[in-house]
Design a protein around this motif. Sequence first.
Motif, short mmCIF file in Angstrom:
data_model
loop_
_atom_site.label_atom_id
_atom_site.label_comp_id
_atom_site.label_asym_id
_atom_site.label_seq_id
_atom_site.Cartn_x
_atom_site.Cartn_y
_atom_site.Cartn_z
N VAL A 20 -56.61 0.00 24.39
CA VAL A 20 -55.48 -0.89 24.69
C VAL A 20 -54.38 -0.71 23.65
O VAL A 20 -53.19 -0.67 23.99
N ARG A 21 -54.76 -0.56 22.40
CA ARG A 21 -53.76 -0.34 21.34
C ARG A 21 -53.00 0.96 21.56
O ARG A 21 -51.77 1.00 21.46
N ASP A 22 -53.71 2.03 21.89
CA ASP A 22 -53.05 3.31 22.12
C ASP A 22 -52.11 3.26 23.32
O ASP A 22 -51.00 3.80 23.27
N VAL A 23 -52.56 2.62 24.39
CA VAL A 23 -51.71 2.49 25.57
C VAL A 23 -50.44 1.71 25.22
O VAL A 23 -49.33 2.08 25.61
N ALA A 24 -50.59 0.63 24.47
CA ALA A 24 -49.43 -0.18 24.08
C ALA A 24 -48.48 0.61 23.19
O ALA A 24 -47.25 0.53 23.36
N VAL A 25 -49.01 1.39 22.28
CA VAL A 25 -48.15 2.19 21.39
C VAL A 25 -47.38 3.22 22.20
O VAL A 25 -46.17 3.38 22.01
N TYR A 26 -48.04 3.93 23.11
CA TYR A 26 -47.35 4.92 23.93
C TYR A 26 -46.31 4.27 24.83
O TYR A 26 -45.22 4.81 25.03
N LEU A 29 -43.29 3.49 22.68
CA LEU A 29 -42.55 4.71 22.35
C LEU A 29 -41.73 5.22 23.53
O LEU A 29 -40.58 5.62 23.39
N ILE A 30 -42.32 5.21 24.72
CA ILE A 30 -41.60 5.66 25.90
C ILE A 30 -40.43 4.73 26.20
O ILE A 30 -39.33 5.20 26.56
N MET A 31 -40.62 3.43 26.02
CA MET A 31 -39.52 2.50 26.27
C MET A 31 -38.39 2.68 25.25
O MET A 31 -37.21 2.57 25.59
N VAL A 32 -38.73 2.99 24.00
CA VAL A 32 -37.70 3.24 22.99
C VAL A 32 -36.89 4.47 23.36
O VAL A 32 -35.65 4.47 23.27
#
Length: 53
Positions: A20-26, A29-32
């Motif tokens: 879940v943490r990795d999915v949230a980080v990606y 990043l994509i939204m940024v």
Amino acid sequence: MKRFTDFIKRAEADRRFRFVRDVAVYYVLIMVIYVYLMWANLSTAPDFVYAQF
């Protein structure tokens, strides 16, 4: 403070939490990158293309 660090250690050991943490980080990043591209005004189209609409 010890309870907090123990909680962090248990969470890091849990595979679901890491996923879940990795999915949230990606996602962040994509939204940024998306927001940057939307606000950067990087269009190279000539002005007459926009004048037609």
